[in-house]
Design an enzyme around this catalytic site. Sequence first.
Site: not given
Lengths: 238, 115, 601
Positions: C20, C121, C242, C244, C254, C257, C288, C355, C400
């Site tokens: 960002a 996804f 979240q 994961h 991680l 997904e 998720r 996550h 999310r």
Amino acid sequence: MTTRTLQFKIYRYDPDQDRKPWMQDIAVEVDAADRKLLDAMVKLKAVDDSLAFRRSCREGVCGSDALNINGRNGLACLADLAGFPDGKPIVLRPLPGLPVIRDLIVDMTQFFKQYHSIRPYLINNDPPPERERLQSPEDREELNGLYECILCACCSTACPSFWWNPDKFVGPAGLLAAYRFIADTRDQATGERLDNLEDPYRLFRCHTIMNCIEVCPKGLNPTRAIGKIKDMMVRRAI
Amino acid sequence: MVKRKIVGAHYGLMDWLVQRITGVVMAVYALIVAVALLMGAGASAASWQAFLSGGPMRFATFIFVVSLCWHAWVGVRDIWMDYVQPAGIRLALHTLTLVALVGYAGWAAQIIWRL
Amino acid sequence: MKAKVTVRKFDAVIVGAGGAGLRAAISLSEAGLKTAVLTKVFPTRSHTVAAQGGVAASLGNSEEDHWHWHMYDTVKGSDWLGDQDAIEFMCKKANECVIELEHYGMPFDRLDNGRIYQRPFGGHMSNFGEKPVRRSCAAADRTGHAMLHAMYQRNLKANTQFFVEWMALDLIRDAEGEVLGVTAMEMETGEIFAFHAKATIFATGGSGRIYRSSTNAFINTGDGLGMAARAGIPLEDMEFWQFHPTGVAGAGVLITEGVRGEGGILRNSAGERFMERYAPNAKDLASRDVVSRAMVTEINEGRGCGPNRDFVLLDITHLPPETIMKRLPGIHEIALQFAGVDALKEPIPVVPTCHYQMGGIPTNYHGQVVVPGKRTQNEIVPGFYAAGECACASVHGANRLGTNSLLDLLVFGKSAGETAVDELKKSTQAHKELPADAFDRTQERLHRLNTQKDGASVHETHLAMQRTMQKHAGVFRFADLLQEGVQRIIEVQRDVQRTEIRDKSKVFNTARIEALELDNLIEVAVATMVSAEARKESRGAHVRDDAPDTPEHPNGRDDTHWLKHTLWYKDPDGTGCRLDYKSVTLRPLTVDTIALKKRAY
């Protein structure tokens, strides 16, 4: 839970306190949940909070925790504790060939300056199309083994040519990045990029010692990329 | 004058290429000599002289010497560039190296054609 | 003794150089504004680098797709807590932002026709939830790495000015509430500076390190959230975290997904593909939160694997080895490194792992920070912007969807940057003067830390916080544990206020940095626990035992009372906190509202 005591010899230097660098002998107890060298270092820091080192992702993609481990450059977060024999201290030093800021933290300015010197960005002066620029899967495959670099500096600081001319030799990481853009079919600056490297130091200080391949934690091969750059220069010249 | 490290001399490829080509030339010559020795060319001084004084062999030896000198020039120059920082001294050493290597090549030519 | 503060002036200051921050910096630098980007780590070390599976955009390269379908999936994924104006904005902008990245040089994988490769996804469906759709644009399983490097590279081209290894400490806000910049520490020298700016953009990322088991990097310490909270800005929807589904058991690293997108299957100790029972339609590609809860249920009911029956298996052994090595090379490497298994031959042990933080600093879809004011519930805080994981636009609501985080940081990084450019170009005023107390908070914190005697250990306090969060605010939440958790986390907070460091060096003092980071983490932890305790319903990632699935409240969701955003405020004196709520924006920008309904996959 099984525990194990690990002995360390660690290069320490804090310019605020120390007149000169010294080696610290320190031990830490680790358990089965501590798999990697970085886990042990985090525990060490709980014992002695003055030990300074960089770390972030702890999974080998951010490139923060490159160190000289028992004489070999590598990432602390990928070094298996099980691989260290009992009874011999683990020797940790900062990456060789770069100025030390403090303890295991080196000043990477020179390294990034070389990376920046190859203009590490796509150059394409055509007006951008509305959709993506097309690239065949085969052309895209040319970038494999190049774009994955994490800029940890293990390679460049293991390279004697870089130790000797860090200000003039681009080094394996920078040259790998240079070839990443030369190899990209979307880039239009191949000529300028080759011109930029046509120099007795910038490119040709690589004497194919191949330490870079040996230490790369991502299994990349900068020497091969350098060879391909030379190859393209020859094809352009003859 | 600014004290900046300057790069971008826009040469280097030729030297790198020459080092490779001269290396190959020297390897081929070494092979020829090795084969000749195996076939007994070195059995006596006379046979050795006969082998080296043949026309094509004279030419090959001369090419070998030139390759050796050229190859050495690039290598020795790199050493001076790595270890000698003051530009004046470096230039002097480069000149000396060149003069010496050209001299050796001339001297070697004399010897080859005296055989 | 008060630390000396040197003031530097910029048009804009961006805090954070992850996705960002870098995207916002491109907009500002290319507009020719004097911009400073502060970052704790070299930009390419930011945690965006660890994103794997892809970025969502309805390019439709492999099959028909539409931004409206993407919008529907995102609203449904958010369990209707997402603001539909922001969600429409994001889904519509997705194609433009992804194409832009491609033009920056990002090495996306390609289809045979030369277009960007897209994979399925979780939660992304075609035709309003019908069947999985290929929407995730990917560069193998290193999408975040490829994206972050491409954006850093673009910033080099734009000559962005980076302050690498500088840590922002506090927000500077004057009596009118206007934001005038930040104080920051140069880590190498320990010196304190103030960055006086007309626009301050926070892109500080998440704070997953409040949990013991997390996929997040060490640097994800919620610095932006801590700074905002201390300056009186509320934090929105912090109860929604979240987990994961597939973190490597034990290590927390991680596993994307995308593995399930490429055909990977979750199995329990009986070898059963248990997701068929929980989500008959989407199966392993359900959202998720749904998958994580299914996994924990399997483990709790004794169908976990391993000697302690405490993980399940992610199986890709049925996939062709060429597919794995081409599309998931990084996962093969991670499984080998962190689980000790060759994923070509053996399944990977996985557990749900913290996550992503759905909540954050409240913003509108222009990236401007908004707080309830006298006239409306979303009044702009002048000079203050936020984007990425630290912000709450809110597009993720209560849960999310995978690949929407990379999209979030692109779209809102860009819109925050562009809004700031517009505002700066409109205004002809010079920098507003800094208030007299601009540096007080920073100086007090540093002074306290330097002089603390008989204090608490940073390491131990950090661990206590993480254990409390893990136990009291995990995948499933229990009313009694939450109540107890509020007490516990406030006890930990007291310790954070008296942390002590032995290392007092000025040079690259990582002990000091970790203590200052803990000041930020604890604000997030308290906000999470208090907000979670207060929300008496189940929604998205927040599922309580006392709000079960009933015909009256499907999935335990109570839209009558709880279809609203939580706002957590820290008290100005620093000891207490309070909660407030604001309504969810259900009206999109141009299309019809996506009506409330039961969430099922």
